[in-house]
Design a protein around this motif. Sequence first.
Motif, PDB file in Angstrom:
ATOM      1  N   ASP A  95       0.822  -1.222   0.000  1.00  0.00           N
ATOM      2  CA  ASP A  95       0.000   0.000   0.000  1.00  0.00           C
ATOM      3  C   ASP A  95       0.857   1.273   0.000  1.00  0.00           C
ATOM      4  OD1 ASP A  95      -2.289  -1.448  -0.073  1.00  0.00           O
ATOM      5  OD2 ASP A  95      -2.911  -1.053   1.992  1.00  0.00           O
ATOM      6  N   GLY A  96       2.163   1.099  -0.009  1.00  0.00           N
ATOM      7  CA  GLY A  96       3.055   2.265  -0.077  1.00  0.00           C
ATOM      8  C   GLY A  96       3.480   2.816   1.269  1.00  0.00           C
ATOM      9  N   ILE A  97       3.171   2.079   2.341  1.00  0.00           N
ATOM     10  CA  ILE A  97       3.563   2.548   3.685  1.00  0.00           C
ATOM     11  C   ILE A  97       4.975   2.040   3.991  1.00  0.00           C
ATOM     12  CG2 ILE A  97       2.975   2.457   6.159  1.00  0.00           C
ATOM     13  CD1 ILE A  97       0.050   1.624   4.996  1.00  0.00           C
ATOM     14  N   ASN A  98       5.816   2.956   4.429  1.00  0.00           N
ATOM     15  CA  ASN A  98       7.198   2.595   4.736  1.00  0.00           C
ATOM     16  C   ASN A  98       7.241   1.759   6.022  1.00  0.00           C
ATOM     17  OD1 ASN A  98       9.985   2.544   4.697  1.00  0.00           O
ATOM     18  ND2 ASN A  98      10.220   4.592   5.610  1.00  0.00           N
ATOM     19  N   ILE A  99       7.745   0.563   5.917  1.00  0.00           N
ATOM     20  CA  ILE A  99       7.791  -0.319   7.098  1.00  0.00           C
ATOM     21  C   ILE A  99       9.188  -0.921   7.284  1.00  0.00           C
ATOM     22  CG2 ILE A  99       5.349  -0.989   7.041  1.00  0.00           C
ATOM     23  CD1 ILE A  99       6.310  -3.708   5.806  1.00  0.00           C
ATOM     24  N   GLN A 100       9.385  -1.386   8.496  1.00  0.00           N
ATOM     25  CA  GLN A 100      10.624  -2.111   8.807  1.00  0.00           C
ATOM     26  C   GLN A 100      10.224  -3.372   9.580  1.00  0.00           C
ATOM     27  OE1 GLN A 100      13.553   0.351  10.837  1.00  0.00           O
ATOM     28  NE2 GLN A 100      14.421  -1.478  11.808  1.00  0.00           N
ATOM     29  N   VAL A 101      10.766  -4.506   9.177  1.00  0.00           N
ATOM     30  CA  VAL A 101      10.427  -5.773   9.845  1.00  0.00           C
ATOM     31  C   VAL A 101      11.686  -6.350  10.493  1.00  0.00           C
ATOM     32  CG1 VAL A 101       9.524  -8.124   9.550  1.00  0.00           C
ATOM     33  CG2 VAL A 101       8.581  -6.242   8.176  1.00  0.00           C
ATOM     34  N   ASN A 102      11.594  -6.613  11.782  1.00  0.00           N
ATOM     35  CA  ASN A 102      12.728  -7.196  12.509  1.00  0.00           C
ATOM     36  C   ASN A 102      12.331  -8.555  13.092  1.00  0.00           C
ATOM     37  OD1 ASN A 102      14.348  -4.819  12.177  1.00  0.00           O
ATOM     38  ND2 ASN A 102      13.149  -3.871  13.830  1.00  0.00           N
ATOM     39  N   TRP A 103      13.127  -9.554  12.810  1.00  0.00           N
ATOM     40  CA  TRP A 103      12.882 -10.902  13.355  1.00  0.00           C
ATOM     41  C   TRP A 103      14.027 -11.211  14.312  1.00  0.00           C
ATOM     42  CZ3 TRP A 103       8.832 -14.352  12.630  1.00  0.00           C
ATOM     43  CH2 TRP A 103       9.035 -15.618  13.171  1.00  0.00           C
ATOM     44  N   PHE A 104      13.686 -11.349  15.595  1.00  0.00           N
ATOM     45  CA  PHE A 104      14.711 -11.584  16.616  1.00  0.00           C
ATOM     46  C   PHE A 104      14.816 -13.080  16.937  1.00  0.00           C
ATOM     47  CE2 PHE A 104      15.544  -7.220  18.034  1.00  0.00           C
ATOM     48  CZ  PHE A 104      14.472  -6.556  17.453  1.00  0.00           C
ATOM     49  N   PHE A 105      16.013 -13.509  17.258  1.00  0.00           N
ATOM     50  CA  PHE A 105      16.207 -14.891  17.709  1.00  0.00           C
ATOM     51  C   PHE A 105      17.330 -14.925  18.735  1.00  0.00           C
ATOM     52  CE2 PHE A 105      20.167 -15.742  15.421  1.00  0.00           C
ATOM     53  CZ  PHE A 105      20.137 -14.755  14.446  1.00  0.00           C
ATOM     54  N   GLU A 106      17.185 -15.859  19.666  1.00  0.00           N
ATOM     55  CA  GLU A 106      18.181 -15.985  20.736  1.00  0.00           C
ATOM     56  C   GLU A 106      19.469 -16.604  20.198  1.00  0.00           C
ATOM     57  OE1 GLU A 106      18.516 -18.441  24.901  1.00  0.00           O
ATOM     58  OE2 GLU A 106      16.515 -17.952  24.176  1.00  0.00           O
TER      59      GLU A 106
END
Lengths: 134, 176
Positions: A95-106
């Motif tokens: 939709d044109g929205i600026n996003i950031q995706v973070n996937w954390f792991f131990e």
Amino acid sequence: MENLLIERTSVTPKVDFNPNKNLFEICGSSRPEDVRVFYGPILNKVEAFRKEIAYKTDDYIDNPFVFNFKFNYFNSSSAKFILDILIEVNNFHLDGINIQVNWFFEEGDDDMKEVGEELTEMLDIQPQYIMIKK
Amino acid sequence: MLFCKIHRYIFIINMVKEVELLKYKGVLNFEQIGVILDKVQPELDNYSSDTLVKKRIYSVLVEVLENVHNHGYNNQEYLPQCILTRYDDNFVIKISNVVLNANIEKFKNILDYVNSLSEDEINKSFYGKIKEKTILEESEAGVGIIQIAKKASSKLVYNFKTINDKISYFTLKVTI
């Protein structure tokens, strides 16, 4: 839109969906008694928010909406719904929205990194895989 | 005499190598599964420092216990049983419960299918199932079994022992 805050339990993760802070964060363990009951309202809320802000994408150019996934464990039933959230997250980008995706792991939890890489494969943006040191 | 001493020594070593971390026999409902998992977590911390191994054991335990809870058949005479044992560097989870004979063929098909897959194929099958648009509740058992196989270090071992013409006792052994 109002925030959504679900406190962490021994079987469900903490969910902090805070549109004012451009933040969606899910954190903890997930093996709810009924995955549909737990994840359904979260998915609906995120989708409703996306539709609400779809016409004001400029607001996010300098401050991306951040999605943090910080699971230490989730069962196989939860995996499908986590993927559904990620599909919805991708719709923000479409939709044109600026996003950031973070996937954390131990640190040492290669399985959590691998499942993150697999589930985020369909994203049209590059997520960050972030190791949490012990 | 010497042979007896050596034999006894080997026996003692074997005793030390085998440690039972969990033994539960009783009804398995959602709350009870939580109690079992809460008890086993500190035991895992005591017996392994490997994050990946501990998480795999926990994951398999959740899946086997939830499988029994969701798909097992309640019978007061033959209660579900779950045992977690450490043998050297391996951990073995053995779970038993009553199933309807009518479901045996279906369970065997899932287990044999999973056992026929290579490691890569198990991964592809798991993510393929997860990425299907909808997962029917009945096929969630299949996803759980694939998840168990994904975390296991060897093939799944199972057997069905007939109790009567209606029910059997199912045992699954998973090595991690």
